[in-house]
Design an enzyme around this catalytic site. Structure first.
Site, PDB file in Angstrom:
ATOM      1  CB  THR A  59     -15.308  60.974  56.347  1.00  0.00           C
ATOM      2  OG1 THR A  59     -16.135  61.585  57.337  1.00  0.00           O
ATOM      3  CG2 THR A  59     -13.878  61.009  56.872  1.00  0.00           C
ATOM      4  CG  ASP A  60     -18.939  64.944  57.146  1.00  0.00           C
ATOM      5  OD1 ASP A  60     -18.466  63.952  57.742  1.00  0.00           O
ATOM      6  OD2 ASP A  60     -20.114  65.343  57.323  1.00  0.00           O
ATOM      7  CE1 TYR A 116     -13.210  56.749  59.476  1.00  0.00           C
ATOM      8  CE2 TYR A 116     -14.519  58.636  60.210  1.00  0.00           C
ATOM      9  CZ  TYR A 116     -14.205  57.699  59.246  1.00  0.00           C
ATOM     10  OH  TYR A 116     -14.869  57.701  58.045  1.00  0.00           O
ATOM     11  CE  LYS A 169     -11.625  57.782  55.048  1.00  0.00           C
ATOM     12  NZ  LYS A 169     -11.629  56.631  54.104  1.00  0.00           N
TER      13      LYS A 169
HETATM   14  P1  NAD Z   1     -17.497  49.844  56.952  1.00  0.00           P
HETATM   15  O1  NAD Z   1     -16.731  49.840  58.223  1.00  0.00           O
HETATM   16  O2  NAD Z   1     -18.924  49.425  56.960  1.00  0.00           O
HETATM   17  O3  NAD Z   1     -16.771  48.921  55.860  1.00  0.00           O
HETATM   18  C1  NAD Z   1     -15.385  48.932  55.683  1.00  0.00           C
HETATM   19  C2  NAD Z   1     -15.021  47.744  54.803  1.00  0.00           C
HETATM   20  O4  NAD Z   1     -13.607  47.776  54.581  1.00  0.00           O
HETATM   21  C3  NAD Z   1     -15.323  46.388  55.446  1.00  0.00           C
HETATM   22  O5  NAD Z   1     -15.891  45.525  54.496  1.00  0.00           O
HETATM   23  C4  NAD Z   1     -13.954  45.882  55.892  1.00  0.00           C
HETATM   24  O6  NAD Z   1     -13.869  44.459  55.911  1.00  0.00           O
HETATM   25  C5  NAD Z   1     -13.074  46.489  54.821  1.00  0.00           C
HETATM   26  N1  NAD Z   1     -11.678  46.641  55.265  1.00  0.00           N
HETATM   27  C6  NAD Z   1     -11.221  47.118  56.455  1.00  0.00           C
HETATM   28  N2  NAD Z   1      -9.870  47.097  56.478  1.00  0.00           N
HETATM   29  C7  NAD Z   1      -9.471  46.633  55.256  1.00  0.00           C
HETATM   30  C8  NAD Z   1      -8.205  46.398  54.649  1.00  0.00           C
HETATM   31  N3  NAD Z   1      -7.074  46.635  55.306  1.00  0.00           N
HETATM   32  N4  NAD Z   1      -8.170  45.931  53.380  1.00  0.00           N
HETATM   33  C9  NAD Z   1      -9.320  45.654  52.696  1.00  0.00           C
HETATM   34  N5  NAD Z   1     -10.539  45.844  53.240  1.00  0.00           N
HETATM   35  C10 NAD Z   1     -10.629  46.329  54.487  1.00  0.00           C
HETATM   36  O7  NAD Z   1     -17.337  51.321  56.381  1.00  0.00           O
HETATM   37  P2  NAD Z   1     -18.347  52.179  55.502  1.00  0.00           P
HETATM   38  O8  NAD Z   1     -19.264  52.905  56.408  1.00  0.00           O
HETATM   39  O9  NAD Z   1     -18.891  51.341  54.417  1.00  0.00           O
HETATM   40  O10 NAD Z   1     -17.334  53.259  54.901  1.00  0.00           O
HETATM   41  C11 NAD Z   1     -16.682  53.026  53.648  1.00  0.00           C
HETATM   42  C12 NAD Z   1     -15.797  54.213  53.339  1.00  0.00           C
HETATM   43  O11 NAD Z   1     -16.584  55.412  53.290  1.00  0.00           O
HETATM   44  C13 NAD Z   1     -14.726  54.460  54.407  1.00  0.00           C
HETATM   45  O12 NAD Z   1     -13.551  54.858  53.737  1.00  0.00           O
HETATM   46  C14 NAD Z   1     -15.283  55.611  55.240  1.00  0.00           C
HETATM   47  O13 NAD Z   1     -14.259  56.376  55.793  1.00  0.00           O
HETATM   48  C15 NAD Z   1     -16.062  56.379  54.181  1.00  0.00           C
HETATM   49  N6  NAD Z   1     -17.214  57.147  54.678  1.00  0.00           N
HETATM   50  C16 NAD Z   1     -18.164  56.560  55.469  1.00  0.00           C
HETATM   51  C17 NAD Z   1     -19.272  57.301  55.884  1.00  0.00           C
HETATM   52  C18 NAD Z   1     -20.378  56.685  56.712  1.00  0.00           C
HETATM   53  O14 NAD Z   1     -21.282  57.401  57.143  1.00  0.00           O
HETATM   54  N7  NAD Z   1     -20.373  55.382  56.947  1.00  0.00           N
HETATM   55  C19 NAD Z   1     -19.401  58.650  55.499  1.00  0.00           C
HETATM   56  C20 NAD Z   1     -18.398  59.212  54.691  1.00  0.00           C
HETATM   57  C21 NAD Z   1     -17.313  58.444  54.275  1.00  0.00           C
END
Ligand code: NAD
Ligand code: TYD
Length: 360
Positions: A138-139, A164, A168
């Site tokens: 993430t940013d 959080y 990360k």
């Molecule tokens: P989310 O919370 O919607 O989904 C996370 C998923 O990971 C869920 O399906 C959950 O069941 C699974 N999970 C959690 N703990 C786990 C574990 N120990 N083992 C296996 N699975 C597990 O998150 P998202 O928004 O889809 O984000 C996905 C990734 O992208 C993350 O790494 C997040 O940091 C990154 N990210 C998100 C955003 C955003 O805007 N949502 C932006 C940049 C980066």
């Protein structure tokens, strides 16, 4: 085949659907995918209902922290790549309880790296050469920008401010260290705020759409002038596919859509689209539901991503503008109220009570 973790969450499930060529008419991809997900409150197999009976999608219920399980999966399926989406992802939850963030985002990523390292070390030279470990980040690891600061480049210092983003950041450092120390062929992407289908309605955009339609307050933290840089989720998925295909080993790629918006402006835009597509029965605007609430502790003021490197070196560009993407998103939520109703029951309701003092 590839191994995807967290593929039942918001971004992961969009990635899985796009990878397998569903549902937007993208050409079907014959390469199968193992989807390892712990199915926390944020993981929802309903997102993947369209893949029922599709042998290219192998779902495994389990955690990235389970070293034995991952070791077995890698040995059995011999994937050519691991893409790590799995994480605890909600800043407000990390403020209420950081423990799960440390366990999954740091310890979990460490175990995944350990399993990947021993698997990769024993591959034959050709497969070893082609293997990739892509870490999705993430940013927010770069901290907060002042109004006139340039957008985050890959060279910015890490200055995470929430549990959080700190967790990360730690995982990004581990991924970097596994490349420098052991030579593991890693790629890291740092993306701005995503929005789009299957976004869990605890995050700003889906929460506002849901609350507006339910006649509930639209909570704005503080003065609502915090800025986020929004990217349509399918553009993020396309960027990850491109980095996997052509990214330089050990490199970091920032992903963003050049769409900086103040939170209040985002909410006004959502209200305007909803006023047009699903007007309130009383003829008033959804804007009347906007409510200013106590600010998030340590709330980062501004994020902005400079994705010049990805655009210049790998030729990626977002397909959606904020205007086209946000309209698609509202339409998706209007068309998928059953999905929203299912995810807003159970655990999600307990969370609303903790965060906003709701009793319903
Ligand atoms: P989310 O919370 O919607 O989904 C996370 C998923 O990971 C869920 O399906 C959950 O069941 C699974 N999970 C959690 N703990 C786990 C574990 N120990 N083992 C296996 N699975 C597990 O998150 P998202 O928004 O889809 O984000 C996905 C990734 O992208 C993350 O790494 C997040 O940091 C990154 N990210 C998100 C955003 C955003 O805007 N949502 C932006 C940049 C980066
Ligand atoms: P969020 O969707 O939680 O993403 P992040 O914190 O990772 O950027 O929040 C986006 C912005 O919206 C952030 O500045 C916090 C703000 N926000 C509100 O004003 N009200 C809300 O109810 C929520 C969930 C977020």
């Amino acid at each position: 085949m590839i191994l995807v973790t967290g593929g039942a969450g918001f971004i992961g499930s969009n990635f899985v659907l796009d990878w397998l060529g569903q549902p937007d008419g993208v050409a079907p991809n014959p390469e199968p995918l193992i989807n390892l997900d712990a199915l926390t409150y944020a993981g929802n197999l309903e997102n993947l209902a369209g893949l029922k009976g599709d042998s290219r999608h192998i779902f495994v219920h389990g955690s990235i922290g389970d070293l034995d399980l991952i070791t077995r999966l890698l040995a059995e399926y011999q994937p050519r790549a691991v893409i790590n989406f799995a994480a605890e992802s909600h800043v407000d939850r990390s403020i209420h309880g950081p423990e799960d963030f440390i366990q999954t985002n740091i310890v979990g990523t460490f175990h995944l790296l350990e399993a990947a390292r021993s698997y990769w070390q024993d591959l034959d030279p050709e497969r070893k050469d082609h293997f990739r470990f892509l870490h999705v980040s993430t940013d927010e690891v770069y901290g907060s920008l002042a109004k006139d600061d340039p957008a985050f480049a890959e060279t910015n210092r890490y200055e995470p401010n929430s549990p959080y983003s700190a967790s990360k950041a730690a995982s990004d450092h581990l991924v970097r260290a596994y490349h420098h120390t052991y030579g593991l062929p890693v790629l890291t992407t740092n993306c701005s705020n995503n929005y789009g289908p299957y976004h869990f309605p605890e995050k700003l955009i889906p929460l506002v759409i849901h609350n507006a339609l339910a006649g509930k307050p639209l909570p704005i933290y503080g003065d609502g002038q915090q800025i986020r840089d929004w990217l349509y989720v399918k553009d993020h998925c396309a960027a990850i596919r491109r980095v996997l295909e052509a990214g330089k080993l050990g490199e970091v790629y920032n992903i963003g859509g050049w769409n900086e918006k103040a939170n209040l402006d985002v909410v006004h835009t959502l209200c305007a689209i909803l006023d047009e597509l699903s007007p309130r029965a009383d003829g008033h605007s959804y804007r009347t539901q906007i409510t200013f609430v106590t600010d998030r502790p340590g709330h980062d003021r501004r994020y902005a991503i400079d994705s010049t490197k990805l655009e210049r070196e790998l030729g990626w560009k977002p397909a959606e503008t904020f205007e086209t993407g946000i309209r698609k998103t509202v339409l998706w939520y209007l068309d998928n109220q059953a999905w929203v109703n299912n995810v807003t029951s159970g655990a999600y309701r307990d969370w609303l009570g903790k965060q906003y003092g709701e009793t319903a």
